[in-house]
Design an enzyme around this catalytic site. Structure first.
Site, PDB file in Angstrom:
ATOM      1  N   ASP A  32      46.496  34.266  36.807  1.00 61.48           N
ATOM      2  CA  ASP A  32      45.619  34.966  37.743  1.00 61.48           C
ATOM      3  C   ASP A  32      46.505  35.392  38.917  1.00 61.48           C
ATOM      4  OD1 ASP A  32      43.553  36.111  39.115  1.00 61.48           O
ATOM      5  OD2 ASP A  32      42.222  34.378  39.017  1.00 61.48           O
TER       6      ASP A  32
HETATM    7  C1  BGC Z   1      40.815  37.405  40.335  1.00 63.77           C
HETATM    8  C2  BGC Z   1      40.927  37.958  38.928  1.00 63.77           C
HETATM    9  C3  BGC Z   1      41.393  39.380  38.970  1.00 63.77           C
HETATM   10  C4  BGC Z   1      42.699  39.446  39.712  1.00 63.77           C
HETATM   11  C5  BGC Z   1      43.261  40.861  39.848  1.00 63.77           C
HETATM   12  C6  BGC Z   1      42.070  37.639  41.132  1.00 63.77           C
HETATM   13  O1  BGC Z   1      41.866  37.317  42.480  1.00 63.77           O
HETATM   14  O2  BGC Z   1      40.524  36.034  40.281  1.00 63.77           O
HETATM   15  O3  BGC Z   1      39.697  37.880  38.280  1.00 63.77           O
HETATM   16  O4  BGC Z   1      41.518  39.893  37.673  1.00 63.77           O
HETATM   17  O5  BGC Z   1      42.507  38.961  41.040  1.00 63.77           O
HETATM   18  O6  BGC Z   1      42.517  41.614  40.722  1.00 63.77           O
END
Ligand code: BGC
Length: 748
Positions: A229
């Site tokens: 993530d």
């Molecule tokens: C989120 C993800 C997301 C990623 C990219 C993160 O903060 O938890 O779900 O895909 O950011 O934006």
């Protein structure tokens, strides 16, 4: 050559520096290219309910894209074909925008209704979430665009999400928090899985060998790559060791240098580096090969699909006196109340926030469908933050009083539900509740339409005759609400999560969210309906519940065979009939219950479901098949799934609390094999073990006591629950360690 073989041959040509470089992103949304040997860069974008391709470097500006209903909405359609269609549409938009991987679906379980990202997740039930996720992935990937199944694993609270450890036992993980991932991986093979921010039992998800290798790859057969993530990498070297292929966003040389040093110092073997790069490269090659140049998509068609999907997701919670659908044939005045009718809430905040191509409002769409017989009036009733004033209330009351019927659009304002923030309560804004009460005092013909991404408390539930849960329905949600309110579409959604009466009734109250960096899942396997069943708590609206403008009957359940042996599957058939006057769709739900489990088990668990479309008077035979795993629990001592021999009830119905048909089957499986005997085995385990029982009298004598069967209950329990190594101490060493070892060897 297949992508895997090509990836292997490319890895063989890469320098160590190139390898370290590709493990971390090129900025926020791309992988690094290695031009020297023709490795292209790949682009990734959020997800999940629409494409959020960020433009111009900013975090907020993204290309216009179709905003489909959010996950809690679409899961309430229980329609896997529909979500697959959405997946295809999403992939078309990705292709048209040169995006190779869409970051979704999000499938974490709703441990508490307060979870800030619940709107982005499907359900409190792993089977519903897993099946919806698998269909979504199949849809997207059928067009050569990858998905990223997220957030693996046990990522269930937003508060201090990067540091709070999700602490849970293996059974809870295997039975509740992992199966949705397992179903999606096994049935749809996502091209990537996103490792979550949080540690699981104190080991970061991004460096958790057990989760990333043993379970994901070895046990489930995952063959894609694991991406972190955004910002979830804690220790880049530990990540590589655990099987993390891609750090996002890129950290420049920060982690790369550490990885390089670790390889040079032989802390990571080069082969390990290759092992994590190969699946990433294979996906990059596949994504590039399936990329369509100059692709376009039909925004009109996607908007129509978004409207159909939103309508299928709407749940009719209450409809006393058949207030709905509005009868448009008779002249009438309809008071449309609530600012959400003109400025709808249709998605949540955070990384999933789409820049919609267009937005329909319930007010405009009602106007279009209502025809000339109907006069629509309007009053906002509350402001953008959910507060109200005497003036706003008075104006709304006036409109409502002058009308034949009032439709009031309420719910949660945007700042109540967002990534990064858990909700503080189940309540609607006080201004919304006050508005509803005030309108109700002058207009008994009131329908409340709710726009919110997760369960809310409804203090006026007994007095408002009609309640419609429209969720965060995406850009075409306004049209969908008008469709359902006017009967153009017969509502067929069923709740994908329980609506509790009050926060104090919820599974992890008052411990959610954890505020001390330790989220202890003390409720174990009892979340969602499993919790309300076990505690015999009446929810406000149960899991799986939803009304229709027609009525369905259930009959003729046939379960074969009634006595099942070791390897057989079980076929279930039943008839569902539409016994009302209009066409409609029913979500048939199948639950399984073990009648006399030897371990604590949920009262029942969802195992299968089907959505059936029926004209008036039409009936259909619905069929399911169950397998051994559907009856199993996860045994923490054996580290495996166990089906106990005995009676199991097959329950079929219209919601988790409206089970219409039931039949008991007997499973005649061999009893689970005895656990291997060890020094820690209990005396009673020796007694019941095929080889161990021969030594039982000797062990009893070793304790210096008579046969446990002949003494009173307390003494027997004391003796039988004693680990056998204690005999040495109790016998003051007369029973020797050597004899203990000898017995263990012989009983092995
Ligand atoms: C989120 C993800 C997301 C990623 C990219 C993160 O903060 O938890 O779900 O895909 O950011 O934006």
């Amino acid at each position: 050559m297949d992508y895997l073989s090509k990836a292997k041959s490319l890895v063989a040509q890469m320098t160590l520096e190139e390898k370290a470089t590709i493990l971390s992103g090129d900025g926020w949304w791309r992988t690094h290219a290695v031009g020297r040997i023709g490795i292209p860069s790949m682009s990734v974008s959020d997800g999940p309910h629409g494409l959020r391709k960020v433009e111009g470097g900013g975090l907020q500006t993204s290309v216009p894209a179709t905003c489909f209903p959010t996950a809690s909405a679409i899961a309430s359609s229980w329609d896997t074909k529909l979500i697959q269609e959405i997946g295809i549409a999403l992939a078309e938009e990705c292709q048209a925008n040169d995006v190779h991987i869409l970051l979704g679906p999000g499938i974490n379980m709703k441990r508490s209704p307060l979870g800030g990202r619940n709107f982005e997740y499907f359900s409190e039930d792993p089977v519903l979430a897993g099946k919806m996720a698998a269909a979504y992935i199949q849809g997207v990937q059928s067009l050569g665009v990858g998905t990223s199944l997220k957030h693996y694993a046990a990522n269930n609270q937003e508060f201090e999400r990067m540091v709070t450890s999700s602490n849970l036992d293996e059974r809870t993980l295997r039975e509740v928090y992992l199966p949705a991932f397992e179903i999606a991986v096994k049935e749809a093979q996502p091209w990537s899985v996103m490792a979550a921010y949080n540690p699981v039992n104190h080991v970061f998800a991004t460096e958790n060998i057990w989760l990333l290798q043993d379970i994901l790859r070895a046990q489930w057969g995952f063959s894609g790559f694991v991406v972190s993530d955004w910002g979830a990498v804690h220790d880049g070297v530990a990540g590589v060791k655990a099987g993390l292929s891609l750090e996002m966003p890129g950290s420049g040389n920060y982690h790369q240098n550490k990885v390089l040093r670790a390889v040079q110092d032989k802390e990571i073997p080069l082969s390990k580096l290759d092992e994590v790069i190969v699946p990433l490269l294979a996906v990059i090659l596949q994504a590039k090969a399936s990329h369509q140049i100059n692709a376009t998509f039909d925004a009109e068609h996607h908007d129509i699909l978004a409207r159909r999907a939103a309508a299928e997701s709407i749940v009719l919670l209450k409809n006393a006196g058949d207030l709905l659908p509005l009868n448009l044939d008779e002249p009438k005045t309809v008071a449309v109340i609530g600012a959400f009718a003109k400025t709808p809430r249709y998605q949540g905040s955070g990384s999933s926030q789409v820049n919609p191509i267009r937005i329909s409002t319930a007010y405009d769409e009602l106007r279009k469908l209502a025809g000339e017989n109907v006069v629509l009036s309007y009053a906002a009733g509350f402001t953008g933050d959910g507060s109200t004033t005497d003036g706003l209330i008075d104006a709304a009351v006036q409109q409502a009083e002058a009308a034949d019927v009032a439709i009031l659009f309420a719910g949660l304002p945007g700042n109540y539900e967002s990534e990064g923030i858990d909700r503080l309560s189940l309540d609607l804004p006080a201004g919304h509740n006050r508005l509803i009460e005030s309108v109700l005092s002058v207009q008994p013909n009131l329908a409340v339409v709710l726009m919110n991404g997760s369960a809310v408390a409804l203090p006026w539930v007994d007095r408002v005759p009609a309640i419609v849960e429209a969720w965060l329905g995406g850009q075409a949600g306004g049209g969908a609400m008008a469709d359902v309110l006017t009967g153009r579409v017969n509502p067929s959604g069923k709740l994908s999560e329980t609506f509790p009466v009050r926060l104090e009734d919820t599974p992890c109250y008052p411990e959610f969210p954890a505020r001390n960096r330790e989220a202890n899942y003390g409720e174990g396997i009892f979340i969602g309906y499993r919790h309300y069943d076990a505690r015999k708590l009446e929810p406000l609206f149960p899991f799986g519940f939803g009304l229709s403008y027609t009525t369905f009957s259930y009959s003729n359940l046939r379960v074969t065979p009634a006595v099942v042996t070791e390897t057989e599957n079980i076929s279930i058939e039943l008839t569902v009939k539409n016994i009302g006057k209009v066409a409609g769709k029913e979500v048939v739900q199948l639950y399984v219950r073990e009648e006399r489990p030897t371990v604590v088990r949920p009262e029942k668990e969802l195992k299968a479901f089907a959505k059936v479309d029926l004209g008036p008077d039409e009936e259909k035979r619905v069929m399911f098949e169950l397998h051994a795993r559907d009856f199993a629990y996860y045994d923490m001592l054996r580290h495996g799934w166990v089906v106990e021999p005995g009676d199991f009830e097959i329950l079929v119905g219209a919601s988790s609390r409206d089970l219409r048909l039931r039949q008991t089957i007997e499973i005649q499986r061999n009893a689970p094999k005895s656990l291997p005997l060890t020094r820690d085995s209990l005396l009673k385990e020796f007694k019941n073990h095929p080889k161990g029982k021969a030594f039982y009298p000797e062990l009893v004598a070793g304790f210096g006591m008579g046969d446990p069967d002949e003494v009173d209950l307390a003494v027997r329990a004391f003796l039988e629950d004693m680990p056998i190594y204690k005999i040495c101490a109790f016998s003051e060493g007369r029973f020797t360690e050597e004899r203990l070892l000898e017995i263990l060897t012989k009983a092995h």
